[in-house]
Scaffold this motif. Structure first.
Motif, PDB file in Angstrom:
ATOM      1  N   UNK A   1       0.798  -1.257   0.000  1.00 57.99           N
ATOM      2  CA  UNK A   1       0.000   0.000   0.000  1.00 57.99           C
ATOM      3  C   UNK A   1       0.811   1.276   0.000  1.00 57.99           C
ATOM      4  N   UNK A   2       2.069   1.482   0.761  1.00 61.08           N
ATOM      5  CA  UNK A   2       2.814   2.733   0.805  1.00 61.08           C
ATOM      6  C   UNK A   2       4.310   2.471   0.943  1.00 61.08           C
ATOM      7  N   UNK A   3       5.094   3.538   0.805  1.00 59.37           N
ATOM      8  CA  UNK A   3       6.551   3.507   0.920  1.00 59.37           C
ATOM      9  C   UNK A   3       7.190   2.544  -0.069  1.00 59.37           C
ATOM     10  N   UNK A   4       6.833   2.665  -1.345  1.00 60.90           N
ATOM     11  CA  UNK A   4       7.454   1.861  -2.392  1.00 60.90           C
ATOM     12  C   UNK A   4       7.308   2.600  -3.724  1.00 60.90           C
ATOM     13  N   UNK A   5       8.077   2.170  -4.703  1.00 59.93           N
ATOM     14  CA  UNK A   5       7.856   2.667  -6.058  1.00 59.93           C
ATOM     15  C   UNK A   5       8.272   1.594  -7.056  1.00 59.93           C
ATOM     16  N   UNK A   6       7.589   1.583  -8.187  1.00 62.17           N
ATOM     17  CA  UNK A   6       7.938   0.749  -9.336  1.00 62.17           C
ATOM     18  C   UNK A   6       7.988   1.682 -10.535  1.00 62.17           C
ATOM     19  N   UNK A   7       9.137   1.752 -11.185  1.00 64.72           N
ATOM     20  CA  UNK A   7       9.311   2.691 -12.291  1.00 64.72           C
ATOM     21  C   UNK A   7       9.733   1.954 -13.550  1.00 64.72           C
ATOM     22  N   UNK A   8       9.158   2.365 -14.684  1.00 65.10           N
ATOM     23  CA  UNK A   8       9.549   1.867 -15.998  1.00 65.10           C
ATOM     24  C   UNK A   8      10.133   3.040 -16.773  1.00 65.10           C
ATOM     25  N   UNK A   9      11.393   2.896 -17.222  1.00 64.60           N
ATOM     26  CA  UNK A   9      12.098   3.980 -17.898  1.00 64.60           C
ATOM     27  C   UNK A   9      12.320   3.615 -19.361  1.00 64.60           C
ATOM     28  N   UNK A  10      12.031   4.550 -20.245  1.00 65.83           N
ATOM     29  CA  UNK A  10      12.254   4.373 -21.679  1.00 65.83           C
ATOM     30  C   UNK A  10      12.806   5.660 -22.252  1.00 65.83           C
ATOM     31  N   UNK A  11      13.952   5.560 -22.946  1.00 63.24           N
ATOM     32  CA  UNK A  11      14.588   6.726 -23.560  1.00 63.24           C
ATOM     33  C   UNK A  11      14.777   7.867 -22.567  1.00 63.24           C
ATOM     34  N   UNK A  12      15.184   7.531 -21.354  1.00 56.36           N
ATOM     35  CA  UNK A  12      15.469   8.555 -20.351  1.00 56.36           C
ATOM     36  C   UNK A  12      14.248   9.154 -19.693  1.00 56.36           C
ATOM     37  N   UNK A  13      13.036   8.604 -19.956  1.00 54.81           N
ATOM     38  CA  UNK A  13      11.804   9.103 -19.352  1.00 54.81           C
ATOM     39  C   UNK A  13      11.178   8.018 -18.486  1.00 54.81           C
TER      40      UNK A  13
ATOM     41  N   UNK B   1       4.341   5.669  -4.057  1.00 56.52           N
ATOM     42  CA  UNK B   1       4.274   7.035  -3.519  1.00 56.52           C
ATOM     43  C   UNK B   1       5.648   7.663  -3.288  1.00 56.52           C
ATOM     44  N   UNK B   2       6.730   6.958  -3.611  1.00 57.67           N
ATOM     45  CA  UNK B   2       8.074   7.504  -3.395  1.00 57.67           C
ATOM     46  C   UNK B   2       8.586   8.142  -4.687  1.00 57.67           C
ATOM     47  N   UNK B   3       7.941   9.243  -5.071  1.00 54.36           N
ATOM     48  CA  UNK B   3       8.249   9.870  -6.352  1.00 54.36           C
ATOM     49  C   UNK B   3       9.673  10.417  -6.405  1.00 54.36           C
TER      50      UNK B   3
END
Length: 228
Positions: free
Chosen positions: A43-55, A62-64
């Motif tokens: 529910x909180x204190x985590x992030x999952x990020x997908x990066x493509x071409x530097x974006x 919620x950990x932006x």
């Protein structure tokens, strides 16, 4: 083949050529990949990020600040939009969840109530924010069906398949789908109507075509299991 659209669940797409009326047009590939994973504490204190071409094209959690710091990537020029969600819900008489049918809109409470008793005729009710929007009285005859409801002033198509609840309760589950209506002709509805069961429904046709200017749609699929 006319109006061909490949539906691929896997790693590879296919090309489909429209040969109607002598046409030699090649449609664009469409690949849909679904992944399931478990995040430490649902529910909180985590992030999952997908990066493509530097974006950072997709950012969950919620950990932006931490996400951009770790990835050293810039925010995407266009934000990702949730187009579909599937969920397994459990209950004896009531099955509930929350859904947001438009980007930035209100999160609505959805409750499915099914009354199955040997002494009375089976009935089913679907409520949105405590208001009954679907009522099926002769459920034994109408165990599969659909109905259009209005949420936030917009039409939402509701489909249900409760055959297992009535005739195969020990091993099966019911399936419900809530699909925002993108247009009055609803071309995706023809695909759904051709299927004998919700289990065969297409996942979603709500992906926004880059050549159109209409809003993206949203579909919610609920797999409803009855507890003993």
């Amino acid at each position: 083949m006319h109006d061909a659209l490949p539906s691929c669940f896997g790693e590879y797409g296919v090309q489909v050529v429209d040969t109607s009326a002598g046409s030699n047009k090649v449609t664009q590939n469409l690949v849909t990949c679904l992944y399931q994973t478990k995040l430490a504490v649902p529910s909180d204190s985590f992030f999952v990020a997908v990066v493509s071409d530097g974006e950072v094209v997709l950012l969950l959690g919620d950990m932006y600040s931490e996400a951009y710091k770790k990835t050293k990537a810039r925010p995407a020029s266009i934000e990702a939009i949730l187009v579909s969600r599937s969920e397994h819900v459990f209950g004896k008489k009531y099955h509930s969840t929350k859904a947001q049918f438009e980007e930035g809109g209100k999160a609505h409470d959805i409750v499915i109530e099914c009354q199955i008793s040997p002494s009375s005729e089976p009935r089913m009710y679907i409520r949105v924010d405590r208001e009954i929007v679907v009522q099926v009285k002769r459920l034994a005859w109408k165990f599969r069906g659909n109905q259009t409801i209005i949420v936030d002033g917009n039409p939402v198509e509701v489909f249900w398949d409760v055959h297992n609840w009535l005739f195969n309760p020990r091993v099966g589950h019911a399936v419900f789908m809530f699909q925002t209506c993108l247009s009055s002709d609803k071309p995706w509805l023809k695909e759904v109507a051709a299927c004998s069961s919700v289990l065969q429904w297409p996942g979603t046709y709500s992906f926004k075509d880059k050549e159109t200017s209409g809003p993206s749609g949203f579909s919610l699929v609920l797999y409803a299991w009855k507890n003993d």
